[in-house]
Design a protein around this motif. Structure first.
Motif, short mmCIF file in Angstrom:
data_model
loop_
_atom_site.label_atom_id
_atom_site.label_comp_id
_atom_site.label_asym_id
_atom_site.label_seq_id
_atom_site.Cartn_x
_atom_site.Cartn_y
_atom_site.Cartn_z
N GLU A 10 -9.92 99.51 88.32
CA GLU A 10 -10.61 100.54 88.94
C GLU A 10 -9.53 100.95 90.58
O GLU A 10 -8.74 100.07 90.29
CB GLU A 10 -12.24 100.04 90.05
CG GLU A 10 -12.04 99.04 90.91
CD GLU A 10 -12.77 98.32 91.68
OE1 GLU A 10 -13.05 98.67 92.05
OE2 GLU A 10 -14.35 98.78 91.02
N PHE A 54 -13.01 95.07 84.22
CA PHE A 54 -12.66 96.02 84.65
C PHE A 54 -11.56 97.11 85.73
O PHE A 54 -11.24 95.54 85.81
CB PHE A 54 -13.68 96.58 85.63
CG PHE A 54 -13.94 95.92 86.93
CD1 PHE A 54 -15.17 95.05 87.17
CD2 PHE A 54 -13.55 95.67 88.31
CE1 PHE A 54 -15.11 94.11 87.77
CE2 PHE A 54 -13.42 95.07 88.72
CZ PHE A 54 -14.53 93.98 89.24
N GLU A 112 -7.99 99.00 80.80
CA GLU A 112 -9.71 99.36 80.86
C GLU A 112 -10.42 99.21 79.59
O GLU A 112 -11.68 98.02 79.19
CB GLU A 112 -10.72 100.40 80.95
CG GLU A 112 -11.05 100.56 81.44
CD GLU A 112 -11.53 101.94 82.37
OE1 GLU A 112 -12.77 102.04 83.10
OE2 GLU A 112 -11.25 102.73 82.70
#
Length: 375
Positions: free
Chosen positions: A88, A86, A79
């Motif tokens: 996630e 990104f 990250e």
């Protein structure tokens, strides 16, 4: 949830500084993550963070996104890397489901549905403010408006929302959206006798009843009424009943806490109509529910969730909400017992209702679908 897609580059190996803390990766709990790079992943980057080939679960084709099994340290490291857009967690998703309003099981509507009693082939005329026939959760079979002005001449334009709500309680579709009605396969008809402000006249109601008779409606639901009687309105209500329709009408919202006054409105007060009182989830009479000798049966009428125009849903209270529960149950029973006359059906609904207390408040009691079907 939109499907994530990605452009695949080759899972390549890129030179990057190895971060501290990766020595004990095997001891850390791993989770699924979605990682998006700023461009195709350069050779060595994932390997530098300790990601092995078997950890890469999927490489997408249209975006530089990878589905990867990572430890928390690996995820944090990626990250913070300048080449990663990104990181996630792979969130869970589930099918959108419809809500079963409390009133449906309360009248045994769901039990009847599970045995195939959905109101199929039975027609219900909803005499009201119209029905939004574009609603995702409704299938409106037809309609008629007693008005000729531009704002109210379309039976499928319901600026008020009352008629759409009533229709949903009768027959909102079993489609994994929104809510489900008592009898989801019933043919519902929008008969607009109240304008977009919720107002109408006895002349308009009589005209709507006449249309329902001429078009062979099995059930007529009138979640409306007034305090004054009318010979003409009574004649039309009687005629509908004489012609074989079951007439269901809201008892009215002029009750009080004591519940001992004669406050049932018209057309519910006529002998040819079933006057429906409202109860809450505890089977207590709603304080607003009208009372009197004309009360015939009771149904859910407090905080009832149903359809409203514009693919919306909302909770309303009133005997207007109670009446369509009875209409829906009647459709379920009549589908199963088509040989019954409207008089026999009415008697059956009354005989199998759950006794709740004083007749002038609850009538014969809470309408029960499966009990009537199995009687």
């Amino acid at each position: 949830m939109k499907k994530l897609v990605a452009a695949v580059g080759t899972l390549a190996l890129l030179t990057a500084p190895l971060q501290t803390g990766f020595a004990a990766e095997s001891e850390q709990k791993s989770e699924d993550y979605l990682v998006k790079f700023n461009g195709p992943a350069e050779q060595g980057l994932l390997e530098a963070f300790g990601v092995e080939d078997e950890d890469v679960l999927h490489a997408y084709e249209l975006l530089p996104v990878y589905h990867i099994n990572l430890s928390e340290n690996q995820a944090n490291g990626l990250e913070n890397h300048p080449q990663v857009e990104f990181v996630e967690e792979n969130a869970e998703a589930e099918a959108l489901s419809q809500t079963e309003p409390w009133g449906v099981p309360h009248v045994q509507g769901n039990d009847a549905q599970e045995e195939g009693h959905t109101g199929e082939g039975v027609s219900v005329a909803v005499l009201d403010t119209g029905i939004d026939n574009t609603h995702e959760d409704l299938n409106v079979a037809g309609g008629y408006s007693v008005f000729d002005d531009a704002e109210n001449s379309d039976p499928y334009y319901d600026a008020n929302g009352h008629g759409t709500h009533v229709a949903g309680t009768v027959a909102a579709l079993d489609n994994d959206l929104g809510v489900i009605g008592v009898a989801p396969e019933t043919d519902v008809y929008a008969v607009k006798v109240l304008d977009n402000n919720g107002s109408g006249s006895y002349a308009g109601i009589a005209e709507g009843i006449e249309w329902a008779i001429q078009n062979d409606m099995d059930i007529i639901n009138m979640s409306l009424g007034g305090s004054q009687s009318s010979d003409i309105l009574e004649d039309y209500t009687d005629l509908a009943y004489d012609e074989g329709s079951l007439v269901v009408a809201a008892a009215g919202n002029d009750g009080n806490r004591g519940g001992n006054n004669e406050t049932v409105g018209y057309p519910a007060n006529y002998e040819s109509a079933m006057a429906v009182a409202a109860v809450d989830e505890n089977n207590d009479r709603a304080t607003f529910s009208s009372t009197g000798d004309a009360v015939e049966i009771a149904a859910p009428g407090v905080d009832v969730l149903s359809t409203v125009p514009g693919d919306g849903y909302d909770s309303f209270s009133g005997t207007s909400m109670a009446a369509p529960h009875v209409a829906g149950v009647a459709a379920q029973v009549w589908q199963t017992k088509p040989e019954l006359t409207n008089e026999e059906l009415r008697s059956l609904l009354n005989d199998t209702a759950l006794d709740l207390g004083p007749a002038h408040q609850y009538g014969h009691g809470l309408v029960q679908s499966l009990d009537a079907i199995q009687e």
